[in-house]
Design a protein around this motif. Sequence first.
Motif, PDB file in Angstrom:
ATOM      1  N   ARG A 199      35.186  14.295  -5.803  1.00 46.71           N
ATOM      2  CA  ARG A 199      35.783  13.832  -7.051  1.00 46.71           C
ATOM      3  C   ARG A 199      37.282  14.067  -6.993  1.00 46.71           C
ATOM      4  O   ARG A 199      37.735  15.191  -6.775  1.00 46.71           O
ATOM      5  CB  ARG A 199      35.170  14.556  -8.242  1.00 46.71           C
ATOM      6  CG  ARG A 199      35.512  13.910  -9.582  1.00 46.71           C
ATOM      7  CD  ARG A 199      34.708  14.511 -10.730  1.00 46.71           C
ATOM      8  NE  ARG A 199      34.785  13.656 -11.914  1.00 46.71           N
ATOM      9  CZ  ARG A 199      33.949  12.657 -12.166  1.00 46.71           C
ATOM     10  NH1 ARG A 199      32.963  12.412 -11.306  1.00 46.71           N
ATOM     11  NH2 ARG A 199      34.089  11.899 -13.245  1.00 46.71           N
TER      12      ARG A 199
ATOM     13  N   THR B   4      41.360  12.884  -8.612  1.00 45.17           N
ATOM     14  CA  THR B   4      42.125  12.337  -9.727  1.00 45.17           C
ATOM     15  C   THR B   4      43.041  11.247  -9.199  1.00 45.17           C
ATOM     16  O   THR B   4      43.652  11.401  -8.137  1.00 45.17           O
ATOM     17  CB  THR B   4      42.961  13.428 -10.412  1.00 45.17           C
ATOM     18  OG1 THR B   4      42.079  14.441 -10.927  1.00 45.17           O
ATOM     19  CG2 THR B   4      43.778  12.864 -11.559  1.00 45.17           C
TER      20      THR B   4
ATOM     21  N   SER C 116      42.628  17.856 -15.370  1.00 47.25           N
ATOM     22  CA  SER C 116      41.963  17.039 -14.349  1.00 47.25           C
ATOM     23  C   SER C 116      42.413  17.430 -12.961  1.00 47.25           C
ATOM     24  O   SER C 116      41.610  17.529 -12.025  1.00 47.25           O
ATOM     25  CB  SER C 116      42.258  15.553 -14.605  1.00 47.25           C
ATOM     26  OG  SER C 116      41.712  14.747 -13.574  1.00 47.25           O
TER      27      SER C 116
ATOM     28  N   ASN D  51      39.800  18.894 -10.023  1.00 51.21           N
ATOM     29  CA  ASN D  51      39.430  18.036  -8.892  1.00 51.21           C
ATOM     30  C   ASN D  51      40.098  18.409  -7.579  1.00 51.21           C
ATOM     31  O   ASN D  51      39.627  18.022  -6.520  1.00 51.21           O
ATOM     32  CB  ASN D  51      39.740  16.574  -9.219  1.00 51.21           C
ATOM     33  CG  ASN D  51      38.848  16.044 -10.315  1.00 51.21           C
ATOM     34  OD1 ASN D  51      37.786  16.598 -10.575  1.00 51.21           O
ATOM     35  ND2 ASN D  51      39.271  14.975 -10.969  1.00 51.21           N
TER      36      ASN D  51
END
Length: 510
Positions: free
Chosen positions: A21, A23, A76, A80
Amino acid sequence: MSLNTIIQPNSDKLKNSLPDRITIAEGDGVGKEIMQATLSILEAAGAQLTYDKIEIGEKMYLNGHTSGISTDAWESLRQNKAFLKGPITTPQGGGYKSLNVTIRKTMGLYANVRPCRAYTPYVQSHFPNMDLVVIRENEEDLYAGIEHQQTPEVVQCLKLVSRPGCERIVRYAFEYARVNGRKKVTCMTKDNIMKHTDGLFHEVFREVAKEYPEITSEHYIIDIGSAHLADNPERFDVIVTLNLYGDIISDITAQVAGSVGLGGSSNIGDHISMFEAIHGSAPDIAGKDIANPSGLLHAACMMLEHLGQNETAAKIMNALLCTLEDGIHTADIASENYTQLRVGTQDFAQAVIKRIGQSPRRFKGITPTAVGDPISIKLKPTLPVKKELKGIDIFLDWTGTERNPDVLGRQLEELAGAELQLKMITNRGVKVYPNGMPETFCTDHWRCRFVSTQYLGKTKNTSATPTAPVTYLQLVQLLSRLHLAGLNFIKTENLYDMNDKRAYSLGQGE
């Protein structure tokens, strides 16, 4: 760019079967177009990624976020750990700081890594064997952005360089060279002029280089080093330097290799890393579908390797090389001899996608690198030093009688008191009192150096200049006398000896 010359991946990611995952932020200008092209290639190549999209840049600035990024966006990034970022625009005018610099410093992204390789003959360059990496210190130097207007005529920018900051980036450069099979590390500074700031960087480089005897080390003054980069970049392998110099020479190398539009970079920290193209937002061509997405695609491949997805990164890079070989080029790299089809941003991406799984014919194909542990830097503890106060530099905003330094000097001598004496006055670094030159141009900004009345002096500039002890109370009392005399002091710098060596610069002519 060779995948053999980018940051080693994080092996821990391979233990996780779920997609990585990350950003993403499109940024400004051409950012939306090149991000769309890049993500389409990543998806077609089978990159195991999921995205959290954040808004950053000019729109956020203008909506009242003076840093260009919201609190949610910071969260975020923390969660991540990997960030693929498009170019951003910092609005002109006061009150706005560069978001690129803010992210790098706030998140501790201390190492900026910019590989640069020539793609001749398909992208024109005079240096077909050029293959180097610029490793730039990312948090200190003039990019600390500490500036002040001190007088109507003079502004200053503080150049901050720390021993831990120097050691971390220099060690990173040598570790990078060792891990990636590079043979030489070149340091570039301007320590013939900035003997304490750049001098510290060079000193740390010499110390660390001794720990890597298998790697050749060398040093250039930045001006001649930059000249060699422009004239013969093939002589270099890994270059390590301070923040400002690294920013400049990495653009020089990218342009000399063929185009700034081809360059990608990684910004590496202990916990979070950011990947971006090295070019700007190019608002003049935004929305025209003509920008080259290769720089961001290179950065994305560096990110994939950092995440341990080496095979996917190699697959994309080989497809990009095939596209260049087939003469499918965007406008910035098009040439009369080797361009078969000039295309826009999205058509270039589709051409790369079409060649996924193919190997280049003329370029050496990219082989996935072995997954290894990320580079980890351990700093040596800073040893205590013997620190002795020797005097003070007091900076004045003064526009007295025809800006005559003799008038100011005589007044300051009367105010110095019994324990201190005025040693010199400089204007923009040049001594103007006592015995200054009448030709020296003077502004309204004066540095006035006070030391003990028992100042002895030394003939060697590298030695300490011992004085009788100076106390902080004496300095405070001196400032009080200057204030009562109506003199406007705007800045002070204490003068110290560290381990019996002078830890401040001499004035020019002192």
